[in-house]
Design a protein around this motif. Sequence first.
Motif, PDB file in Angstrom:
ATOM      1  N   THR A   1      62.396  -3.185  65.915  1.00 46.94           N
ATOM      2  CA  THR A   1      61.731  -2.260  66.524  1.00 46.94           C
ATOM      3  C   THR A   1      62.440  -0.632  66.017  1.00 46.94           C
ATOM      4  O   THR A   1      62.197   0.405  66.360  1.00 46.94           O
ATOM      5  CB  THR A   1      61.366  -1.967  68.261  1.00 46.94           C
ATOM      6  OG1 THR A   1      60.535  -3.588  68.280  1.00 46.94           O
ATOM      7  CG2 THR A   1      60.603  -0.934  68.693  1.00 46.94           C
TER       8      THR A   1
ATOM      9  N   PRO B   1      61.332  -0.431  72.553  1.00 46.55           N
ATOM     10  CA  PRO B   1      62.388  -1.266  72.171  1.00 46.55           C
ATOM     11  C   PRO B   1      62.917  -2.573  72.406  1.00 46.55           C
ATOM     12  O   PRO B   1      63.073  -3.371  72.267  1.00 46.55           O
ATOM     13  CB  PRO B   1      63.040  -0.798  71.635  1.00 46.55           C
ATOM     14  CG  PRO B   1      62.910   0.500  72.933  1.00 46.55           C
ATOM     15  CD  PRO B   1      61.848   0.836  72.667  1.00 46.55           C
TER      16      PRO B   1
ATOM     17  N   ALA C   1      59.632   6.593  70.188  1.00 46.17           N
ATOM     18  CA  ALA C   1      59.323   5.276  70.896  1.00 46.17           C
ATOM     19  C   ALA C   1      57.748   5.278  71.386  1.00 46.17           C
ATOM     20  O   ALA C   1      57.684   4.030  71.605  1.00 46.17           O
ATOM     21  CB  ALA C   1      60.399   5.295  71.684  1.00 46.17           C
TER      22      ALA C   1
ATOM     23  N   SER D   1      64.853  -4.620  70.490  1.00 49.20           N
ATOM     24  CA  SER D   1      64.608  -5.134  69.125  1.00 49.20           C
ATOM     25  C   SER D   1      65.322  -4.531  67.713  1.00 49.20           C
ATOM     26  O   SER D   1      65.040  -3.595  68.124  1.00 49.20           O
ATOM     27  CB  SER D   1      62.793  -5.358  69.275  1.00 49.20           C
ATOM     28  OG  SER D   1      62.313  -5.092  68.236  1.00 49.20           O
TER      29      SER D   1
ATOM     30  N   TYR E   1      55.055   4.020  69.428  1.00 49.45           N
ATOM     31  CA  TYR E   1      55.420   2.798  68.720  1.00 49.45           C
ATOM     32  C   TYR E   1      55.396   1.796  69.150  1.00 49.45           C
ATOM     33  O   TYR E   1      53.876   1.172  69.715  1.00 49.45           O
ATOM     34  CB  TYR E   1      56.621   2.555  66.835  1.00 49.45           C
ATOM     35  CG  TYR E   1      56.894   1.563  66.808  1.00 49.45           C
ATOM     36  CD1 TYR E   1      55.196   0.728  65.748  1.00 49.45           C
ATOM     37  CD2 TYR E   1      57.035   0.474  66.623  1.00 49.45           C
ATOM     38  CE1 TYR E   1      55.216  -0.250  65.845  1.00 49.45           C
ATOM     39  CE2 TYR E   1      57.885  -0.756  66.323  1.00 49.45           C
ATOM     40  CZ  TYR E   1      56.784  -0.825  65.360  1.00 49.45           C
ATOM     41  OH  TYR E   1      56.439  -2.099  64.876  1.00 49.45           O
ATOM     42  N   ARG E   2      56.505   1.498  69.905  1.00 45.81           N
ATOM     43  CA  ARG E   2      56.024   0.427  70.682  1.00 45.81           C
ATOM     44  C   ARG E   2      57.991   0.867  72.136  1.00 45.81           C
ATOM     45  O   ARG E   2      58.720   1.085  71.481  1.00 45.81           O
ATOM     46  CB  ARG E   2      56.470  -0.845  70.412  1.00 45.81           C
ATOM     47  CG  ARG E   2      56.999  -1.259  69.513  1.00 45.81           C
ATOM     48  CD  ARG E   2      56.970  -2.977  69.032  1.00 45.81           C
ATOM     49  NE  ARG E   2      57.079  -3.529  69.964  1.00 45.81           N
ATOM     50  CZ  ARG E   2      56.676  -4.544  69.764  1.00 45.81           C
ATOM     51  NH1 ARG E   2      55.988  -5.551  68.506  1.00 45.81           N
ATOM     52  NH2 ARG E   2      56.918  -6.257  71.012  1.00 45.81           N
TER      53      ARG E   2
ATOM     54  N   TYR F   1      56.609  -6.244  62.286  1.00 46.40           N
ATOM     55  CA  TYR F   1      58.350  -6.883  62.245  1.00 46.40           C
ATOM     56  C   TYR F   1      59.009  -7.269  63.106  1.00 46.40           C
ATOM     57  O   TYR F   1      60.081  -7.228  62.174  1.00 46.40           O
ATOM     58  CB  TYR F   1      58.641  -4.730  61.692  1.00 46.40           C
ATOM     59  CG  TYR F   1      59.898  -4.753  61.496  1.00 46.40           C
ATOM     60  CD1 TYR F   1      60.150  -5.325  59.854  1.00 46.40           C
ATOM     61  CD2 TYR F   1      60.667  -4.365  61.930  1.00 46.40           C
ATOM     62  CE1 TYR F   1      60.953  -5.312  59.384  1.00 46.40           C
ATOM     63  CE2 TYR F   1      61.814  -3.668  60.925  1.00 46.40           C
ATOM     64  CZ  TYR F   1      62.185  -4.371  59.377  1.00 46.40           C
ATOM     65  OH  TYR F   1      62.727  -4.097  58.741  1.00 46.40           O
ATOM     66  N   ASP F   2      58.248  -7.266  63.741  1.00 46.37           N
ATOM     67  CA  ASP F   2      59.164  -8.320  64.523  1.00 46.37           C
ATOM     68  C   ASP F   2      59.246 -10.090  64.418  1.00 46.37           C
ATOM     69  O   ASP F   2      60.429 -10.507  64.037  1.00 46.37           O
ATOM     70  CB  ASP F   2      58.723  -8.685  66.137  1.00 46.37           C
ATOM     71  CG  ASP F   2      59.394  -7.626  67.215  1.00 46.37           C
ATOM     72  OD1 ASP F   2      60.341  -6.208  66.237  1.00 46.37           O
ATOM     73  OD2 ASP F   2      58.679  -6.797  68.198  1.00 46.37           O
TER      74      ASP F   2
END
Length: 1170
Positions: free
Chosen positions: A887, A827, A821, A884, A824-825, A590-591
């Motif tokens: 994110t 931010p 968070a 991000s 996922y990853r 997505y980034d």
Amino acid sequence: MSRPRNVPPRQHGGGAASSGAPAAPGRGRGGRGLRDIRVDEEVEIAVNLSLERFRYGEDAEMEFPSSFTRTERAFVHRLCHSLGLISKSKGKGANRYLTVRKKDGSELRHAVMTCALAPGTKHVVSTLIRNFPVTNKERTELLPKTERGNACAVGSENKEVNKTSGRLSDGIPQVPVKRGESEFDSFRESLPVFEKQEEIVKIIKDHKVVLIVGETGSGKTTQIPQFILDDCHKNGTPCRIFCTQPRRLAALAVAERVAAERREKIGQTVGYQIRLESRVSPKTLVTFCTNGILLRTLMAGDSTLSTVTHVIVKSLRKAYIDMVQFQGRPFEVKEMFLEDILRSTGYTNKEMVRYKKEKQQEEKQQSTLTEWCSAQENNSKLEPGRSRSVPRATEECGLLGDDGHTIFNQLTEKDVNCLELWLIKEMDSCLSDIWLHKDIDAFAQVFHLILTENVSVDYRHSETSATALMIASGRGFLSQVEQLISMGADIHCRSSNGWMAVDWAKRFGQTEVVDLLESYSASAGFGNLDESSLVRTSHSELSAEDRELLTAYHHSFDDEKVDLDLIMHLLYNICHSCESGAILVFLPGYDEIVSLRDRILFDDRRFADNAHRYQVFMLHSNMETLDQKKVLKSPPLGVRKIILSTNIAETSITVNDVVFVIDSGKVKEKSFDALSCVTMLKMVWISKASAIQRKGRAGRCQPGVCFRLFSRLRFENMLEFQTPELLRMPLQELCLHTKLLAPINCPVVDFLMKAPDPPPALIVKNALQMLKSIDAMDPWEDLTELGYHLTELPVEPHLGKMVLCAVVLKCLDPVLTIACALAYRDPFVLPTLASQKRAAMLCRKRFTAGTFSDHMVLLRAFQAWQKARSDGWEKAFCEKNFLSQATMQIIVGMRTQLLGQLRASGFVRARGGADIRDVNANSENWAVVKAALVAGMYPNLVHVDRENLVLTAPKEKKVQFHPTSVLSQPQYKKLVVVDVQGRSGDKVSSDSSDSEMEDKTTSNVLLLKLDEWLHLKLDSEASKSPSPRQNMPVRYFIIKSSNLQNLEISQQKGIWSTTPSNERKLNGAFWESSMVYLIFSVQGSGHFQGFARMGSSIGCEKSQDWGSAGFGGVFKVEWIRKESIPFQFAHHLLNPWNDNKKVQISRDGQELEPQVGEQLLQLWDHIPSE
């Protein structure tokens, strides 16, 4: 020769010079970080393949060749670091080699800490336990189990509670209605699968399992369910069909397409059901769902599919079963690889231009070198050698160590870019004299400059790129060759014409030097990496032009990233030189999608100034389904559609008007390192199967083109298929679901071993041990009540436990954000400029809100972003705080989905207790939030060893904070915050010490062991339990009866039955106590009707004497007193175990505090017995 006076003092640092010319991009150390390491594509592919084999192999260590350059070794180091491997370089020059090994996580370390409770804390804990004492039942549940419980009963109970959560709805097979005519009929008939309709239907009727294989665009997904429907309508046969899809969007999109082709509304004959969203009705006969929905349905038992006639599963591996195969649509798709794109579009960048200039410089050096080699010795005039009053290298003071070896390894060499001009001129002059004039005395000056000025022993002549070792080898100076090798000269270094030192010696007939160099080369032959055996060559040989273009490109761009500049260049070329047609761009995450979208819409003037001519769509699995459906619509005339997508568009969704595909060749996939127990979301190359599938997305309605941003060589060396998730994902969540699918007595390991690519048994066992440590499984691998709840949540088990603890502690909202968070990853993004790193860390520090917590950083950053978004400046906020935006949007979607699942499971209710306000009552209390975090993250804790000032983990001697952690900053080095959460502990008295002499100060210290790792020292006062229930010899219970008749039966027959909810309580009391008294009272009578002693445990046999069918098993009672006592006689007795209420205000089965119970029985002593 002395240094000129105006030359500044030499600075230590930098690395060995590799050339007199400017270093190639990424090849030298001069200020370049690891991110800029660029190597040849063949080397990169070989190293990746070698490390992948090593990771999944049984070898504990591997070596790389000593012929690797410094840059190639740096690339290996970076890759090993990202894979959780340990790498180290040893040696110098020809003996410089690199070893890689796996982390050893087998040893369990014990951490002993002191737990000192403040007086105020002790008082609060004592008061809490006094007011809410621990019951014997709770104590029993905390003790390790000694025998297996009834897993079936617990499982059926939980399945009954959650039978509708995430599972397919019930229905019955029906005869389908006749299909309606639609505008898509002609399109259906043109599909390749339509020709096989009769054959497919016949084979499905004749066989239980059928495999249907067809290329992309053949129509198998939308048509095969309709073939079954049409045949059942024709023959009057009832049917009910489930069709799975790998993605939520695919299930929705395909269902709507099939409904439209039958001229029906969605939810009639055709519907869909995905997590937290469905469109089905009692008339629905074809339900499109995700794989997860079908899996959860199967977990409820085989009976759930008893009313289903057909199950169609998409994207299975080929197997040896009955198979129907057909070709795809006839439109041709032209493919262009990276070398074709670079040649046809003329793409270049600054780094490519710089690299080409350096190659020209190398060609010039090669020309000069050729002149050197062709110079006739007899025509060369020997100029008189200059006086050089410098000693031989080995005569330098201290050059040889005690063991006779050179101490050159201890010196720090200068990078060629750091050399002063006079040094370069002097070295070039000496090397020229040695070669052209055989001036052997010039070596003395060369050795002197290497030792005193820290010039690299592998210094290259500026005009020829020849090193001192090459020149000495070509001239046959054997002694100098030995000296140079002892000083660390690289025997594998090549000059601009491709020669190594041994080639120089062979070319000019220096046989003794050849023998010497070959002996060194044989002894230094470390490494087991054979590039030629690992890297497949392309079937079609590249032209010199293409090879030069690829080499320049790979030295100008980091292959581990996605070249958005090249994609923008390609988009512009397509839009201005090709006819109409949608463009589908495959990006890894997505980034990258958001970055490319912003370039198209805002940053690149070529597109931004003509925004009305483009429609940009984004496709990602975590986006809202309504947003993703827009991409399927055709754009207005004169507008080109540009779709930026992850691999969701690879198989899950088909956009018919796509003509051009740009394939970045990358995908982001989660990878779990079982050695370090770390899950990483990393960008990897796709497989050949995925590349072919992406190519098939083009040319759905006309001939198309697929632009591949990778070379033919890369394509030939891709994996045939992507690594199965079973081999690269954490297995805790899988093991939980396996328990619901596998037979009751089948171990999880044995069940998973039946998979086509089973995971290593050791990794499965480690996952099971982790589940046991968080109480999701018991010692017999049966799911606990917590385990069943965790199977309902779409996150990893430890994060699911964190969320459930947050519900109990009423701090759901902040923990929900933190859990998403973590799932996922991070931010926060890494700044591109080194000067911005400090600013990025200051942003993190600002979000800590004085808590020194990385979790608080995630929470506060998200909350601030939400406010910025509501105020309309989220993009600027993200740029300012290095966040991000993509994110953050994913985390929002994950929060919504997880909260929806909590509602569906009943943890969060619409109103009343446990509503959204109630479960957030403590959300502002950071101490409570931390408790939920620690409960979820346990046992992922570190111990602070204050004596040695290091952090340790259960299987690590020393751990460090991540550089981006707010605790990694120097000012926090002395600050320690340790949160410990134990499930159950064993208290070990210090009296068991083996030491004969015991310090009086430790005689009152107890050791509390948490699991097998954390040991806490407690003073005896803090370890005492104020609960008076421990080891009670006599227990007292109030028993309520609905009528007096039951009491009379009990007094006559000496038996009693109670409700199932009281059975376990009374049974436990009977076995744990010497005496259990039951005080009886008829509801509404205002009296106690007597008391009895419990004479046996409660069995399974039921009595027909009671009027109520809700009673459990019968047990014996011995009536002691049968007289009635009015409640007012006991009004002074208060039960502290029932909020100090009067004893007559007790529910059925209420236990009395022993002293109160004894006083109540004494009331019968004041009245005469019957």
